[in-house]
Structures are given as C-alpha cells and as structure tokens.
Design a protein around this motif. Structure first.
Motif, short mmCIF file in Angstrom:
data_model
loop_
_atom_site.label_atom_id
_atom_site.label_comp_id
_atom_site.label_asym_id
_atom_site.label_seq_id
_atom_site.Cartn_x
_atom_site.Cartn_y
_atom_site.Cartn_z
N HIS A 15 0.78 -1.27 0.12
CA HIS A 15 0.21 -0.01 0.06
C HIS A 15 0.79 1.22 0.01
N LEU A 16 0.25 2.39 -0.28
CA LEU A 16 0.92 3.77 -0.25
C LEU A 16 0.34 4.37 0.73
N LEU A 17 1.08 5.38 1.47
CA LEU A 17 0.58 6.41 2.36
C LEU A 17 0.84 7.75 1.62
N LEU A 18 -0.10 8.33 1.54
CA LEU A 18 -0.37 9.89 0.88
C LEU A 18 -0.71 10.88 1.82
N GLY A 19 0.29 11.19 2.65
CA GLY A 19 -0.09 12.20 3.66
C GLY A 19 -0.46 11.34 4.76
N GLU A 20 -2.03 11.49 5.20
CA GLU A 20 -2.43 11.10 6.24
C GLU A 20 -3.29 9.69 5.60
N ARG A 21 -3.31 9.44 4.38
CA ARG A 21 -4.25 8.50 3.58
C ARG A 21 -3.59 7.36 3.18
N ARG A 22 -4.14 6.14 3.45
CA ARG A 22 -3.75 4.76 3.17
C ARG A 22 -4.43 4.31 1.67
N ILE A 23 -3.66 4.13 0.92
CA ILE A 23 -4.36 3.51 -0.60
C ILE A 23 -3.50 2.07 -0.79
N GLU A 24 -4.43 1.25 -0.84
CA GLU A 24 -4.29 -0.25 -1.24
C GLU A 24 -3.76 -0.23 -2.62
N VAL A 25 -2.78 -1.08 -2.99
CA VAL A 25 -2.10 -1.27 -4.20
C VAL A 25 -2.86 -2.49 -4.92
N PRO A 26 -3.62 -2.23 -6.00
CA PRO A 26 -4.16 -3.36 -6.78
C PRO A 26 -3.48 -4.60 -6.92
N GLY A 27 -3.83 -5.88 -7.28
CA GLY A 27 -3.24 -7.01 -7.69
C GLY A 27 -2.30 -6.90 -8.76
N ASN A 28 -2.79 -6.09 -9.78
CA ASN A 28 -1.83 -5.87 -10.99
C ASN A 28 -0.65 -4.62 -10.89
N SER A 29 -0.64 -4.21 -9.64
CA SER A 29 0.28 -3.38 -9.24
C SER A 29 0.40 -2.01 -10.16
N SER A 30 -0.79 -1.52 -10.66
CA SER A 30 -0.92 -0.40 -11.36
C SER A 30 -1.74 0.40 -10.65
N LEU A 31 -1.75 1.81 -10.42
CA LEU A 31 -2.21 2.81 -9.54
C LEU A 31 -1.92 4.19 -10.09
N ILE A 32 -3.08 4.85 -10.38
CA ILE A 32 -3.08 6.18 -10.55
C ILE A 32 -3.71 7.11 -9.43
N VAL A 33 -2.84 7.90 -8.88
CA VAL A 33 -3.30 8.64 -7.63
C VAL A 33 -3.48 10.15 -8.10
N VAL A 34 -4.47 10.79 -7.65
CA VAL A 34 -4.67 12.46 -7.85
C VAL A 34 -4.96 12.91 -6.56
N TRP A 35 -4.39 14.03 -6.53
CA TRP A 35 -4.78 14.79 -4.99
C TRP A 35 -5.12 16.06 -5.46
N LYS A 36 -5.79 17.01 -4.55
CA LYS A 36 -6.09 18.38 -4.67
C LYS A 36 -5.11 19.07 -3.77
N SER A 37 -4.33 19.96 -4.18
CA SER A 37 -3.40 20.92 -3.11
C SER A 37 -3.62 22.26 -3.49
N PRO A 38 -3.40 23.08 -2.38
CA PRO A 38 -3.64 24.41 -2.54
C PRO A 38 -2.48 25.01 -3.68
N SER A 39 -2.75 25.96 -4.36
CA SER A 39 -1.85 26.57 -5.54
C SER A 39 -0.84 27.17 -4.80
N THR A 40 0.18 27.11 -5.27
CA THR A 40 1.60 27.98 -4.63
C THR A 40 1.99 28.95 -5.68
N GLY A 41 1.36 28.88 -6.98
CA GLY A 41 1.94 29.68 -8.13
C GLY A 41 2.79 28.78 -8.88
N ARG A 42 3.46 27.73 -8.42
CA ARG A 42 4.25 26.55 -9.02
C ARG A 42 3.56 25.31 -9.44
#
Length: 71
Positions: free
Chosen positions: A7-34
C-alpha cells in the motif's frame, strides 16, 4: 509499481495497491503559483516496512536515490 508494495501512504491517507500493481493517484492541493504541493508519498511492503518515499520537495524517491548512489 513493484510487486513488493502492499500500500501507499499519501500524507494521512492509506491506499491499497491492486493486484496488478498499477495505480493512478490524484490529489488536490492549494496552489503555490508553481503547480501545487505534492504530499509525502511512502511505499510500504507487506511486512509493514518502508520501501521508498518521496517528499514534497524531492525530485527522486529514496529507493532510486539509494540505487544511484551505490547503497
């Protein structure tokens, strides 16, 4: 993703990795101008060990960095 990753830990979130080991993760974060801020991402093995991590300011994950530096 490597087969050893359970599994992956993204910040405070735990995401299980599927059996095929392919995973796309998207998150929203505040804009920093970069393009926003990436959270800390940690790949964790089945035994609970940390396999690799990449922080918000890192350009390379710890596993790749260790391999390139000969560790």
């Amino acid at each position: 993703m490597a087969a050893e990753v359970d599994h992956l830990l993204l910040g405070e979130r735990r995401i299980e990795v599927p059996g095929n080991s392919s995973l796309i993760v998207v998150w929203k974060s505040p804009s920093t101008g970069r393009g926003g801020i990436r959270p800390l991402i940690v790949a964790v093995g089945r035994d609970g060990s940390e396999l690799s991590r990449i922080g918000p300011q890192d350009s390379m994950d710890s596993y790749t960095w260790a391999k390139l530096s000969g560790q």
